[in-house]
Write a protein that holds these residues in place. Structure first.
Motif, PDB file in Angstrom:
ATOM      1  N   UNK A  84       0.874  -1.125  -0.105  1.00 51.40           N
ATOM      2  CA  UNK A  84      -0.207  -0.078  -0.084  1.00 51.40           C
ATOM      3  C   UNK A  84       0.779   1.308  -0.061  1.00 51.40           C
ATOM      4  N   UNK A  85       1.880   1.300   0.627  1.00 49.71           N
ATOM      5  CA  UNK A  85       2.707   2.660   0.671  1.00 49.71           C
ATOM      6  C   UNK A  85       3.248   3.029  -0.569  1.00 49.71           C
ATOM      7  N   UNK A  86       3.290   2.098  -1.665  1.00 51.81           N
ATOM      8  CA  UNK A  86       3.957   2.327  -2.761  1.00 51.81           C
ATOM      9  C   UNK A  86       3.015   2.284  -3.936  1.00 51.81           C
ATOM     10  N   UNK A  87       1.767   2.207  -3.739  1.00 55.42           N
ATOM     11  CA  UNK A  87       0.726   2.393  -4.746  1.00 55.42           C
ATOM     12  C   UNK A  87      -0.518   3.031  -4.348  1.00 55.42           C
ATOM     13  N   UNK A  88      -0.825   3.835  -5.427  1.00 54.18           N
ATOM     14  CA  UNK A  88      -2.000   4.778  -5.028  1.00 54.18           C
ATOM     15  C   UNK A  88      -3.363   4.073  -5.224  1.00 54.18           C
ATOM     16  N   UNK A  89      -4.305   4.342  -4.631  1.00 55.00           N
ATOM     17  CA  UNK A  89      -5.659   3.825  -4.111  1.00 55.00           C
ATOM     18  C   UNK A  89      -6.323   3.650  -5.662  1.00 55.00           C
ATOM     19  N   UNK A  90      -5.959   4.687  -6.549  1.00 54.50           N
ATOM     20  CA  UNK A  90      -6.568   4.431  -7.982  1.00 54.50           C
ATOM     21  C   UNK A  90      -6.014   3.343  -8.771  1.00 54.50           C
ATOM     22  N   UNK A  91      -4.776   3.252  -8.605  1.00 53.02           N
ATOM     23  CA  UNK A  91      -3.756   1.908  -9.219  1.00 53.02           C
ATOM     24  C   UNK A  91      -4.340   0.548  -8.587  1.00 53.02           C
ATOM     25  N   UNK A  92      -4.455   0.738  -7.120  1.00 55.98           N
ATOM     26  CA  UNK A  92      -5.090  -0.521  -6.459  1.00 55.98           C
ATOM     27  C   UNK A  92      -6.426  -0.841  -6.955  1.00 55.98           C
ATOM     28  N   UNK A  93      -7.148   0.101  -6.962  1.00 60.34           N
ATOM     29  CA  UNK A  93      -8.431  -0.150  -7.608  1.00 60.34           C
ATOM     30  C   UNK A  93      -8.614  -0.828  -8.957  1.00 60.34           C
ATOM     31  N   UNK A  94      -7.728  -0.381  -9.768  1.00 61.55           N
ATOM     32  CA  UNK A  94      -7.803  -0.592 -11.208  1.00 61.55           C
ATOM     33  C   UNK A  94      -7.090  -2.247 -11.317  1.00 61.55           C
ATOM     34  N   UNK A  95      -6.228  -2.403 -10.394  1.00 63.14           N
ATOM     35  CA  UNK A  95      -5.509  -3.889 -10.439  1.00 63.14           C
ATOM     36  C   UNK A  95      -6.632  -4.797  -9.778  1.00 63.14           C
ATOM     37  N   UNK A  96      -7.445  -4.183  -9.042  1.00 62.58           N
ATOM     38  CA  UNK A  96      -8.464  -5.281  -8.257  1.00 62.58           C
ATOM     39  C   UNK A  96      -9.520  -5.652  -9.461  1.00 62.58           C
ATOM     40  N   UNK A  97      -9.890  -4.479 -10.319  1.00 63.84           N
ATOM     41  CA  UNK A  97     -10.935  -4.812 -11.489  1.00 63.84           C
ATOM     42  C   UNK A  97     -10.207  -5.697 -12.266  1.00 63.84           C
ATOM     43  N   UNK A  98      -8.915  -5.550 -12.569  1.00 66.82           N
ATOM     44  CA  UNK A  98      -8.162  -6.246 -13.701  1.00 66.82           C
ATOM     45  C   UNK A  98      -8.111  -7.986 -13.218  1.00 66.82           C
ATOM     46  N   UNK A  99      -7.849  -8.053 -11.849  1.00 74.53           N
ATOM     47  CA  UNK A  99      -7.925  -9.379 -11.340  1.00 74.53           C
ATOM     48  C   UNK A  99      -9.195  -9.973 -11.341  1.00 74.53           C
ATOM     49  N   UNK A 100     -10.251  -9.288 -11.063  1.00 70.77           N
ATOM     50  CA  UNK A 100     -11.681  -9.782 -11.100  1.00 70.77           C
ATOM     51  C   UNK A 100     -11.836 -10.047 -12.611  1.00 70.77           C
ATOM     52  N   UNK A 101     -11.642  -9.335 -13.458  1.00 73.51           N
ATOM     53  CA  UNK A 101     -12.026  -9.656 -14.934  1.00 73.51           C
ATOM     54  C   UNK A 101     -11.388 -10.789 -15.382  1.00 73.51           C
ATOM     55  N   UNK A 102     -10.163 -11.055 -15.043  1.00 77.90           N
ATOM     56  CA  UNK A 102      -9.252 -12.043 -15.535  1.00 77.90           C
ATOM     57  C   UNK A 102      -9.142 -13.354 -14.724  1.00 77.90           C
ATOM     58  N   UNK A 103      -9.790 -13.038 -13.674  1.00 79.75           N
ATOM     59  CA  UNK A 103      -9.990 -14.186 -12.715  1.00 79.75           C
ATOM     60  C   UNK A 103      -8.685 -14.857 -12.295  1.00 79.75           C
ATOM     61  N   UNK A 104      -7.769 -13.786 -11.841  1.00 87.78           N
ATOM     62  CA  UNK A 104      -6.221 -13.625 -11.587  1.00 87.78           C
ATOM     63  C   UNK A 104      -5.860 -14.063 -10.198  1.00 87.78           C
ATOM     64  N   UNK A 105      -4.793 -14.756  -9.827  1.00 84.28           N
ATOM     65  CA  UNK A 105      -4.374 -14.679  -8.445  1.00 84.28           C
ATOM     66  C   UNK A 105      -3.708 -13.048  -8.470  1.00 84.28           C
ATOM     67  N   UNK A 106      -3.740 -12.805  -6.705  1.00 82.33           N
ATOM     68  CA  UNK A 106      -3.353 -11.537  -6.568  1.00 82.33           C
ATOM     69  C   UNK A 106      -2.121 -11.803  -5.280  1.00 82.33           C
ATOM     70  N   UNK A 107      -1.200 -11.186  -5.241  1.00 85.71           N
ATOM     71  CA  UNK A 107      -0.121 -11.087  -4.480  1.00 85.71           C
ATOM     72  C   UNK A 107       0.245  -9.595  -4.050  1.00 85.71           C
ATOM     73  N   UNK A 108       0.650  -9.550  -2.678  1.00 88.04           N
ATOM     74  CA  UNK A 108       1.144  -8.220  -1.980  1.00 88.04           C
ATOM     75  C   UNK A 108       1.703  -8.522  -0.773  1.00 88.04           C
ATOM     76  N   UNK A 109       1.999  -7.480   0.005  1.00 87.07           N
ATOM     77  CA  UNK A 109       2.419  -7.433   1.351  1.00 87.07           C
ATOM     78  C   UNK A 109       1.359  -6.769   2.364  1.00 87.07           C
ATOM     79  N   UNK A 110       1.396  -7.528   3.404  1.00 85.62           N
ATOM     80  CA  UNK A 110       0.334  -7.039   4.463  1.00 85.62           C
ATOM     81  C   UNK A 110       1.053  -7.049   5.882  1.00 85.62           C
TER      82      UNK A 110
END
Length: 291
Positions: A106-132
């Motif tokens: 999260x500290x390295x990615x804007x909310x807009x980009x995070x949201x667009x990546x979420x939409x992409x993952x949903x549309x393509x039914x992809x795995x997601x990885x990040x740090x928490x």
């Protein structure tokens, strides 16, 4: 990683599409099963150290800014490069090679980009990885960045990035509310004990997660902060981690940790027994010794 007996890996590759595609090419050629992700990172500032000794600082908190070399030129380019990598992986029609959506954290990615990546993952039914919640500094900095958000997990969830196909590295300082949310979304936490010990950013209590009914935990080597790729060494470090963090409670025994290595990784990556058998047969026929 193949030389260490790892036949299935999830890679945080590079912010560069060309390098990420090159890694995908190698995985396909060597018949290594795995997920390869182009890292998304479009914010320059990273969390500063919050303590004089930086005893709880993450590997990304050693400086106040990222060099422009490690940032993407624009949000649109970041998304376009990610889509390019996805299409590049698809061209192989290889069921054992999959792209994975990879916002750094999260500290390295804007909310807009995070949201667009979420939409992409949903549309393509992809795995997601990040740090928490890797370090206390990270948790504090995210609260500073997004004061209205209750937690990092909530931000990821609002951006559509928490699904049964989500792998979250570390989770050392997840709150109980976050644990409940992760369990509800069937997210997997990837425990990286070697990195945690070397960077001194915290220790994950698997026992604490289990007491809350959260059991989707797998192991990761995290070479960004660690120093070796051996899963056997990672298992040993996980036992040491347990001895430190749960010193007054029942320690995580080797057999239970081995279960996290062999079974929960399959759950995290949605791999079943038949799938594994097919993969072994496929690789055996190709002459690969990785299995």
């Amino acid at each position: 990683s193949l030389l260490n007996g790892i036949t299935c890996s999830a890679y945080f590759a590079s912010i560069h599409a060309e390098g990420t595609c090159a890694l995908a090419d190698c995985m396909h050629r060597l018949h290594q099963r795995g997920l390869v992700g182009k890292v998304n990172m479009n914010i320059a500032t990273t969390p500063p150290s919050s303590s004089p000794n930086n005893n709880h600082g993450s590997s990304s908190s050693s400086s106040s800014t990222n060099s422009s070399t490690y940032l993407e030129s624009s949000t649109s380019n970041s998304l376009a490069a990610t889509k390019h990598v996805i299409e590049h992986c698809k061209q192989y029609n290889d069921p054992f090679l999959q792209p994975i959506v990879t916002p750094r954290f999260i500290p390295s990615v804007t909310l807009y980009l995070l949201g667009e990546l979420g939409k992409l993952a949903c549309a393509e039914q992809l795995f997601v990885q990040s740090h928490l919640d890797e370090s206390l500094d990270e948790v504090s900095y995210v609260k500073h960045m997004h004061p209205s958000a209750k937690s990092e997990a909530e931000i990821y969830d609002q951006c559509g990035l928490l699904t049964p196909k989500t792998l979250m590295a570390h989770g050392n300082f997840v709150s109980l509310d976050e644990v409940d949310l992760l369990r509800k979304r069937q997210v997997s936490i990837i425990h990286c004990p070697t990195s945690n010990l070397m960077v001194r950013n915290g220790c994950l209590s698997i026992d604490r997660l289990a007491r809350r009914g959260f059991c989707r935990v797998a192991l990761g080597t995290d070479l960004g902060g660690g120093y070796q790729m051996s899963m056997l060494e990672t298992i040993r470090d996980a036992v040491k981690n347990s001895a430190v963090v749960d010193i007054n409670r029942q320690q995580l025994h080797y057999d239970r940790k081995r279960r996290h290595r062999l079974l929960d990784t399959d759950v995290a990556l949605a791999i079943d027994d038949d799938d594994i058998a097919n993969h072994c047969t496929s690789n055996s026929g190709s002459g690969s010794k990785q299995t």
